[in-house]
Design a protein around this motif. Structure first.
Motif, mmCIF file in Angstrom:
data_model
loop_
_atom_site.group_PDB
_atom_site.id
_atom_site.type_symbol
_atom_site.label_atom_id
_atom_site.label_comp_id
_atom_site.label_asym_id
_atom_site.label_seq_id
_atom_site.Cartn_x
_atom_site.Cartn_y
_atom_site.Cartn_z
ATOM 1 N N ASP A 161 47.692 43.838 -9.505
ATOM 2 C CA ASP A 161 46.791 44.313 -8.791
ATOM 3 C C ASP A 161 46.737 44.318 -7.043
ATOM 4 N N SER A 162 46.939 44.739 -6.305
ATOM 5 C CA SER A 162 46.118 44.552 -5.204
ATOM 6 C C SER A 162 44.734 44.968 -4.222
ATOM 7 N N MET A 163 44.150 44.011 -3.708
ATOM 8 C CA MET A 163 43.174 44.208 -4.386
ATOM 9 C C MET A 163 42.821 44.059 -1.842
ATOM 10 N N GLY A 164 44.436 43.773 -1.615
ATOM 11 C CA GLY A 164 43.534 44.032 0.052
ATOM 12 C C GLY A 164 44.326 43.313 0.723
ATOM 13 N N ASP A 165 44.573 42.943 2.263
ATOM 14 C CA ASP A 165 45.624 42.357 2.640
ATOM 15 C C ASP A 165 45.168 42.194 4.491
ATOM 16 N N ALA A 166 45.639 40.940 4.817
ATOM 17 C CA ALA A 166 44.859 40.754 6.190
ATOM 18 C C ALA A 166 45.711 40.091 6.583
ATOM 19 N N GLU A 167 46.006 39.666 8.208
ATOM 20 C CA GLU A 167 46.292 38.836 8.654
ATOM 21 C C GLU A 167 45.675 38.201 10.014
ATOM 22 N N PHE A 168 45.987 37.270 10.350
ATOM 23 C CA PHE A 168 45.910 36.546 11.666
ATOM 24 C C PHE A 168 46.432 36.146 12.211
ATOM 25 N N GLY A 169 46.605 35.972 13.797
ATOM 26 C CA GLY A 169 47.792 34.818 14.836
ATOM 27 C C GLY A 169 46.867 33.594 14.523
ATOM 28 N N ILE A 170 47.905 32.404 14.890
ATOM 29 C CA ILE A 170 48.054 31.182 15.529
ATOM 30 C C ILE A 170 48.295 30.776 16.356
ATOM 31 N N LEU A 171 48.926 31.706 17.125
ATOM 32 C CA LEU A 171 48.975 30.999 18.984
ATOM 33 C C LEU A 171 47.714 30.383 19.429
ATOM 34 N N ASP A 172 46.730 30.479 19.550
ATOM 35 C CA ASP A 172 45.246 30.050 20.480
ATOM 36 C C ASP A 172 45.447 29.134 19.813
ATOM 37 N N PHE A 173 45.466 28.691 18.315
ATOM 38 C CA PHE A 173 45.075 27.740 17.368
ATOM 39 C C PHE A 173 46.161 26.567 18.085
ATOM 40 N N ILE A 174 46.950 26.630 17.242
ATOM 41 C CA ILE A 174 48.478 26.416 18.128
ATOM 42 C C ILE A 174 48.902 25.177 19.734
ATOM 43 N N GLU A 175 48.489 26.732 20.542
ATOM 44 C CA GLU A 175 48.558 25.975 21.521
ATOM 45 C C GLU A 175 46.953 25.058 21.968
ATOM 46 N N ILE A 176 46.135 25.045 21.542
ATOM 47 C CA ILE A 176 44.449 23.863 21.696
ATOM 48 C C ILE A 176 45.274 23.563 21.223
ATOM 49 N N ALA A 177 45.484 23.398 19.564
ATOM 50 C CA ALA A 177 45.896 22.294 18.815
ATOM 51 C C ALA A 177 47.302 21.029 19.404
ATOM 52 N N LYS A 178 48.154 21.541 20.053
ATOM 53 C CA LYS A 178 48.970 20.384 20.743
ATOM 54 C C LYS A 178 48.656 19.935 21.843
ATOM 55 N N VAL B 85 47.559 34.723 -1.737
ATOM 56 C CA VAL B 85 48.799 34.036 -1.259
ATOM 57 C C VAL B 85 48.104 34.189 -0.309
ATOM 58 N N LEU B 86 49.074 33.458 0.483
ATOM 59 C CA LEU B 86 49.518 33.391 2.325
ATOM 60 C C LEU B 86 50.501 33.560 2.177
ATOM 61 N N ARG B 87 51.099 34.542 3.532
ATOM 62 C CA ARG B 87 52.944 34.273 3.746
ATOM 63 C C ARG B 87 52.764 33.437 4.955
ATOM 64 N N HIS B 88 53.936 32.600 6.312
ATOM 65 C CA HIS B 88 54.335 32.590 7.324
ATOM 66 C C HIS B 88 55.625 32.599 7.057
ATOM 67 N N ILE C 93 48.150 37.495 4.661
ATOM 68 C CA ILE C 93 47.160 36.632 3.337
ATOM 69 C C ILE C 93 47.232 38.766 2.920
ATOM 70 N N GLU C 94 47.206 38.318 1.443
ATOM 71 C CA GLU C 94 46.503 38.904 -0.153
ATOM 72 C C GLU C 94 46.450 38.415 -1.072
ATOM 73 N N VAL C 95 45.192 39.626 -1.181
ATOM 74 C CA VAL C 95 44.414 39.055 -2.710
ATOM 75 C C VAL C 95 44.834 40.202 -3.435
ATOM 76 N N PHE C 96 45.376 39.475 -5.417
ATOM 77 C CA PHE C 96 45.624 40.806 -6.212
ATOM 78 C C PHE C 96 44.781 39.826 -7.230
ATOM 79 N N ASP C 97 44.617 41.085 -8.449
ATOM 80 C CA ASP C 97 44.121 40.762 -9.174
ATOM 81 C C ASP C 97 45.376 40.745 -10.174
#
Length: 166
Positions: A83-100, A33-36, A71-75
């Protein structure tokens, strides 16, 4: 109303060494599952695998580049809560600033920035934001938190929206 900056295409490539949630089969039935912000998108389920391959593209509409992608991973379970199988997250600021930026003068395959694993991010390895085939992209390996084991491999690509200022 929030202003649309562009689209973030996230290809959920695969999971590595995910947690075993079904002890009888020594496997899991994972999905991602991705969330923003208030958006939520979900991959398909990969049955009986702790090393699933998805190669699925999920798209997020980006209106706030300061918010991380979570990001969340589920079973998947049939009769009980997944069941939750863990989570993570990442920033997108650098990525979008370069993309723009206007990048048409940059050589194909150019590395625009390298992001290193640090305590405040979930990166398992260094990750490069690149300009390739006229697109800004990034391959990411994320170490899952709140679990004993597991990584998720993603590929990001930015899509500018015609008529939206860079």
């Amino acid at each position: 109303m929030e202003c649309l900056l562009g689209l973030l295409k996230v290809r959920v490539v695969r999971g590595l060494n995910l947690a075993i949630c079904d002890p009888l089969t020594h496997s899991s039935d994972p999905y991602v599952v991705l969330r923003h912000g208030s958006q939520k998108v979900k991959s398909s389920i990969r049955y009986h695998s702790i090393n699933p391959e998805w190669n699925e593209e999920l798209t997020l509409s980006i209106t706030n580049m300061m918010l991380p992608v979570k990001i969340e991973v589920f079973d998947k379970d049939t009769f009980t809560k997944d069941d939750s199988m863990g989570d993570a997250e990442f920033g997108i600021l650098d990525f979008i600033e370069i993309a723009k930026q206007e990048l048409s003068h940059i050589g194909d395959g150019a590395v625009m920035k390298t992001i290193h694993p640090e305590e405040e991010n979930c990166f398992a390895t260094e990750s490069q934001i690149t300009w390739k085939d006229g697109k800004v992209s990034q391959d990411i390996v994320l170490k899952l938190r709140n679990t004993e084991t597991g990584e998720i491999i993603l590929h990001l690509q930015w899509v500018n929206i015609p008529g939206v200022a860079r």
